[in-house]
Design a protein around this motif. Sequence first.
Motif, PDB file in Angstrom:
ATOM      1  N   LEU A  67       0.544  -1.144   0.324  1.00 47.94           N
ATOM      2  CA  LEU A  67      -0.485   0.189  -0.346  1.00 47.94           C
ATOM      3  C   LEU A  67       0.907   1.080  -0.142  1.00 47.94           C
ATOM      4  O   LEU A  67       0.338   2.451  -0.584  1.00 47.94           O
ATOM      5  CB  LEU A  67      -1.214   0.042   0.685  1.00 47.94           C
ATOM      6  CG  LEU A  67      -1.719  -1.500   1.133  1.00 47.94           C
ATOM      7  CD1 LEU A  67      -2.627  -0.919   2.130  1.00 47.94           C
ATOM      8  CD2 LEU A  67      -3.077  -1.017   0.541  1.00 47.94           C
ATOM      9  N   ASN A  68       2.267   1.195   0.361  1.00 46.47           N
ATOM     10  CA  ASN A  68       3.193   2.550   0.587  1.00 46.47           C
ATOM     11  C   ASN A  68       3.512   2.230  -0.685  1.00 46.47           C
ATOM     12  O   ASN A  68       4.703   3.404  -1.180  1.00 46.47           O
ATOM     13  CB  ASN A  68       3.629   2.538   1.975  1.00 46.47           C
ATOM     14  CG  ASN A  68       3.025   2.478   2.623  1.00 46.47           C
ATOM     15  OD1 ASN A  68       1.936   3.401   2.518  1.00 46.47           O
ATOM     16  ND2 ASN A  68       3.248   1.891   3.851  1.00 46.47           N
ATOM     17  N   ARG A  69       3.397   1.234  -2.024  1.00 49.15           N
ATOM     18  CA  ARG A  69       4.551   1.593  -3.268  1.00 49.15           C
ATOM     19  C   ARG A  69       3.617   1.886  -3.641  1.00 49.15           C
ATOM     20  O   ARG A  69       3.072   2.049  -4.846  1.00 49.15           O
ATOM     21  CB  ARG A  69       4.691   0.255  -3.759  1.00 49.15           C
ATOM     22  CG  ARG A  69       5.982  -0.821  -2.984  1.00 49.15           C
ATOM     23  CD  ARG A  69       5.765  -1.924  -3.572  1.00 49.15           C
ATOM     24  NE  ARG A  69       6.623  -1.697  -4.635  1.00 49.15           N
ATOM     25  CZ  ARG A  69       7.226  -2.904  -5.488  1.00 49.15           C
ATOM     26  NH1 ARG A  69       6.826  -4.120  -5.581  1.00 49.15           N
ATOM     27  NH2 ARG A  69       7.763  -2.261  -7.184  1.00 49.15           N
ATOM     28  N   GLU A  70       4.184   3.184  -4.148  1.00 52.73           N
ATOM     29  CA  GLU A  70       3.879   4.296  -4.979  1.00 52.73           C
ATOM     30  C   GLU A  70       3.883   3.122  -6.689  1.00 52.73           C
ATOM     31  O   GLU A  70       3.253   3.569  -7.681  1.00 52.73           O
ATOM     32  CB  GLU A  70       4.958   5.060  -5.907  1.00 52.73           C
ATOM     33  CG  GLU A  70       4.460   6.386  -6.974  1.00 52.73           C
ATOM     34  CD  GLU A  70       5.083   7.090  -7.097  1.00 52.73           C
ATOM     35  OE1 GLU A  70       5.410   8.201  -8.373  1.00 52.73           O
ATOM     36  OE2 GLU A  70       6.432   7.460  -6.003  1.00 52.73           O
ATOM     37  N   ALA A  71       4.707   2.851  -7.087  1.00 48.80           N
ATOM     38  CA  ALA A  71       4.239   1.642  -7.729  1.00 48.80           C
ATOM     39  C   ALA A  71       3.287   1.230  -8.415  1.00 48.80           C
ATOM     40  O   ALA A  71       2.520   0.208  -9.493  1.00 48.80           O
ATOM     41  CB  ALA A  71       5.614   0.608  -8.345  1.00 48.80           C
ATOM     42  N   ILE A  72       2.909   0.465  -7.628  1.00 50.61           N
ATOM     43  CA  ILE A  72       1.040  -0.238  -6.974  1.00 50.61           C
ATOM     44  C   ILE A  72       0.188   0.845  -7.546  1.00 50.61           C
ATOM     45  O   ILE A  72      -0.809  -0.360  -8.622  1.00 50.61           O
ATOM     46  CB  ILE A  72       1.056  -0.505  -5.532  1.00 50.61           C
ATOM     47  CG1 ILE A  72       2.562  -1.958  -5.379  1.00 50.61           C
ATOM     48  CG2 ILE A  72      -0.500  -1.316  -5.648  1.00 50.61           C
ATOM     49  CD1 ILE A  72       2.483  -3.338  -6.521  1.00 50.61           C
ATOM     50  N   TRP A  73       0.553   1.861  -7.155  1.00 53.20           N
ATOM     51  CA  TRP A  73      -0.845   2.557  -7.153  1.00 53.20           C
ATOM     52  C   TRP A  73      -0.899   2.844  -8.713  1.00 53.20           C
ATOM     53  O   TRP A  73      -1.362   3.088  -9.195  1.00 53.20           O
ATOM     54  CB  TRP A  73      -0.640   3.919  -6.491  1.00 53.20           C
ATOM     55  CG  TRP A  73      -1.161   3.124  -5.284  1.00 53.20           C
ATOM     56  CD1 TRP A  73      -0.290   3.427  -4.100  1.00 53.20           C
ATOM     57  CD2 TRP A  73      -2.482   3.001  -4.412  1.00 53.20           C
ATOM     58  NE1 TRP A  73      -0.502   2.974  -2.832  1.00 53.20           N
ATOM     59  CE2 TRP A  73      -2.086   2.917  -3.010  1.00 53.20           C
ATOM     60  CE3 TRP A  73      -3.559   2.846  -4.803  1.00 53.20           C
ATOM     61  CZ2 TRP A  73      -3.048   2.514  -2.439  1.00 53.20           C
ATOM     62  CZ3 TRP A  73      -4.308   2.749  -4.083  1.00 53.20           C
ATOM     63  CH2 TRP A  73      -4.083   2.361  -2.891  1.00 53.20           C
ATOM     64  N   GLU A  74      -0.221   2.796  -9.554  1.00 51.96           N
ATOM     65  CA  GLU A  74       0.597   3.287 -10.999  1.00 51.96           C
ATOM     66  C   GLU A  74      -0.362   1.966 -11.597  1.00 51.96           C
ATOM     67  O   GLU A  74      -1.127   2.410 -13.010  1.00 51.96           O
ATOM     68  CB  GLU A  74       1.878   3.401 -11.667  1.00 51.96           C
ATOM     69  CG  GLU A  74       2.404   4.315 -11.220  1.00 51.96           C
ATOM     70  CD  GLU A  74       4.296   4.851 -11.300  1.00 51.96           C
ATOM     71  OE1 GLU A  74       4.829   3.900 -11.968  1.00 51.96           O
ATOM     72  OE2 GLU A  74       4.714   5.166 -10.812  1.00 51.96           O
ATOM     73  N   LYS A  75       0.138   1.544 -11.422  1.00 57.77           N
ATOM     74  CA  LYS A  75      -0.388  -0.513 -11.934  1.00 57.77           C
ATOM     75  C   LYS A  75      -1.458  -0.335 -11.376  1.00 57.77           C
ATOM     76  O   LYS A  75      -2.342  -0.300 -12.313  1.00 57.77           O
ATOM     77  CB  LYS A  75      -0.015  -1.810 -11.450  1.00 57.77           C
ATOM     78  CG  LYS A  75       1.842  -1.385 -11.609  1.00 57.77           C
ATOM     79  CD  LYS A  75       1.978  -1.795 -12.724  1.00 57.77           C
ATOM     80  CE  LYS A  75       3.827  -1.902 -13.341  1.00 57.77           C
ATOM     81  NZ  LYS A  75       4.044  -0.594 -11.923  1.00 57.77           N
ATOM     82  N   MET A  76      -2.071  -0.077 -10.239  1.00 55.76           N
ATOM     83  CA  MET A  76      -3.834   0.065  -9.937  1.00 55.76           C
ATOM     84  C   MET A  76      -4.752   1.193 -10.222  1.00 55.76           C
ATOM     85  O   MET A  76      -5.721   0.978 -11.693  1.00 55.76           O
ATOM     86  CB  MET A  76      -4.183   0.122  -8.649  1.00 55.76           C
ATOM     87  CG  MET A  76      -3.201  -0.452  -7.874  1.00 55.76           C
ATOM     88  SD  MET A  76      -4.926  -2.298  -8.039  1.00 55.76           S
ATOM     89  CE  MET A  76      -6.270  -1.933  -7.490  1.00 55.76           C
TER      90      MET A  76
END
Length: 299
Positions: A67-76
């Motif tokens: 939840l703190n990874r910026e890359a994950i939010w980009e994928k979402m």
Amino acid sequence: MSVKKKFKGLSDKAVGWLFIGPTVILLLAINIYPLIYAIRMSFTNFYANKIGREPEFIGLKNYIKILNREAIWEKMQVTASFMFWTLLLQAIIGLGLALLLNRKFKGNELLTTLIVLPMMLSPAVVGVFWTYLYNPQVGLFNYAVNFFYDLGSFDMIGSSALAPWAIVIVDTWMWTPFTMLICLAGLRSVPNYLYEAAEVDRASKWQQFLYITLPSVLPFLLLALLFRGIENFKMFDMVVELTSGGPGSATELASINLKREAFEKWKTGYSSAFAVILFVTIFGFGNVYVKVMNKIKER
């Protein structure tokens, strides 16, 4: 002892459960056990490629890290954008085709059959097929674009700006027929006397569509979009064959990133936590959507 004597004294409901009970138990075991196992692994630092190493319990560290990874939010964000545009296009085009095919004309059945052909194909096959169509040298898509605009070698899936639209086009081509069929079922369930009464009241075609057709077909359309939204959130094989998540990470959906973490980096505990987050997201989205859909039906 005869079968009749065995079931004698049992209610119809009990007999029904005797027949479907084993199947229900099997389906629950197949679906529930992997989910429970994934939740358990999500609280560990387990690596599937390190056999013999006992997984260490680390609590919520995987969830916090994700939840703190910026890359994950980009994928979402990429996934959300893909869902939005595909659902919007499939709703508009699917409803339009349903309205067209709801009319009686020569060749209606043949046209319907041709339109639904794409959804009968495997997504992986569709991905490979469109890879050739998008080929900048020999692809038909390149020829079609240059017929209207002289752009030379037009590489749709090689551009970071255009690649997301490439997968939107393919998914829309493949699954619009599904939305069309659901809407067509809704249109054919509308009683003819409603239109007859509207004509007596001298309602225009637009008014008939706005006050009779659209409210009648809207629940069917929303149901189709619910199914497509769930499937698009999990979209994997077609995008992998088409772009492999590239160029760069322009089309790397959340499901593709999950596969990389689980089967390329072997972060089993981490990827299990990611899978649980995706499951909770789509489950919550589905629940909210159903509640909204029920409120629309009540109006």
